[in-house]
Enzyme design. Structure first.
Site, mmCIF file in Angstrom:
data_model
loop_
_atom_site.group_PDB
_atom_site.id
_atom_site.type_symbol
_atom_site.label_atom_id
_atom_site.label_comp_id
_atom_site.label_asym_id
_atom_site.label_seq_id
_atom_site.Cartn_x
_atom_site.Cartn_y
_atom_site.Cartn_z
ATOM 1 N N ASP A 1 10.627 -24.408 -3.147
ATOM 2 C CA ASP A 1 9.815 -23.262 -2.748
ATOM 3 C C ASP A 1 8.443 -23.779 -2.346
ATOM 4 O OD1 ASP A 1 9.450 -20.257 -2.632
ATOM 5 O OD2 ASP A 1 7.813 -20.780 -3.982
ATOM 6 N N GLU B 1 4.304 -22.477 -1.572
ATOM 7 C CA GLU B 1 3.268 -21.457 -1.509
ATOM 8 C C GLU B 1 2.355 -21.830 -0.340
ATOM 9 O OE1 GLU B 1 3.452 -18.738 -3.148
ATOM 10 O OE2 GLU B 1 5.067 -19.418 -4.463
ATOM 11 N N HIS C 1 5.744 -16.493 -7.719
ATOM 12 C CA HIS C 1 4.764 -17.027 -6.773
ATOM 13 C C HIS C 1 4.084 -18.291 -7.302
ATOM 14 C CE1 HIS C 1 5.601 -13.509 -4.423
ATOM 15 N NE2 HIS C 1 5.264 -12.743 -5.445
ATOM 16 N N ASP D 1 9.429 -20.573 -9.117
ATOM 17 C CA ASP D 1 10.317 -19.884 -8.173
ATOM 18 C C ASP D 1 11.516 -20.756 -7.826
ATOM 19 O OD1 ASP D 1 8.861 -17.561 -8.083
ATOM 20 O OD2 ASP D 1 7.909 -17.963 -6.163
#
Length: 229
Positions: free
Chosen positions: A49, A51, A190, A195
């Protein structure tokens, strides 16, 4: 690298040139790999994942963290990767509030070239998995092109598309909805690594259903998913 080496070395320090050469070499090797016959029981995967500062990698938004966990078939290993990234731009207030990543936190973080190399060293030649992978793939491709003038060539699975195949006509397929549907505990949303771990746990649940559909190889899975893209 060929004739590009002198130019690259003049633009970057020697270490950066080595990082770039590693990334280009890995993408080239990935294009040679045929993984379709690999059993889903033994396939090596990395669930990841990102961000980011926003949603538009080609309009100035940047990656601010990588998170990844290694999975072998349905076994989630203890091998993880996490890195903040210095985006060389201000992180919007709403992103700070959403992710908990502040401008101060990334000041001493590695730049995208070095963080990307660390991520790819962790991934090696494994299959990548993400939930709603379009966002992450766009940002990875943008970072790869910006740093090394290559595109992502790893095989990629999307747990959202798998969920749509297994559960047609649901009202929503976002990560929160899927975690709730499959009884996966929500920890910290998040946060790239958290995640990734939750998505890995979702993958394990999905894999049970995939097997029940008499789909046992990576090639068979891609064939089923091709009808739902």
């Amino acid at each position: 690298m060929g004739g590009l080496t002198p130019a690259i070395t003049s633009m970057f320090d020697a270490r950066s040139a080595q990082q770039m050469a590693f990334i280009r070499s890995m993408m080239k090797e990935q294009r040679k790999n045929s993984l379709y016959d690999i059993s889903l029981d033994s396939v090596e995967l990395v669930v990841f994942d990102l961000e980011t500062t926003g949603f538009s990698p080609y309009n100035g938004d940047e990656i601010i963290s990588f998170g990844a966990v290694s999975v072998a078939g349905s076994f989630i290993t203890e091998e993880t990767f996490y890195s903040l990234v210095n985006p060389k731009r201000s992180i919007p207030k709403e992103i700070v509030e959403l992710t908990g990543i502040s401008n101060e936190m990334v000041q001493e973080a590695p730049d995208i070239l070095h963080a990307l190399k660390g991520f790819l060293e962790f991934v090696q030649s494994k299959i990548l998995i993400a939930h709603g992978s379009g966002h992450d793939k766009h940002f990875l491709n943008s970072a790869l092109w910006k740093t090394s003038k290559v595109n992502l060539s790893h095989r990629l699975l999307d747990t959202m598309i798998i969920a749509k195949w297994l559960n047609p006509k649901l009202p929503a397929y976002d990560l929160d909805s899927m975690l709730a549907l499959y009884g996966v505990e929500t920890t910290v949303r998040h946060h790239a690594l958290e995640d990734a771990v939750m998505t890995a746990r979702l993958w394990v649940k999905l894999l049970e259903e995939i097997r029940s559909r008499d789909v046992h190889s990576l090639g068979d899975l891609y064939l089923q998913l091709s009808h739902h893209l």
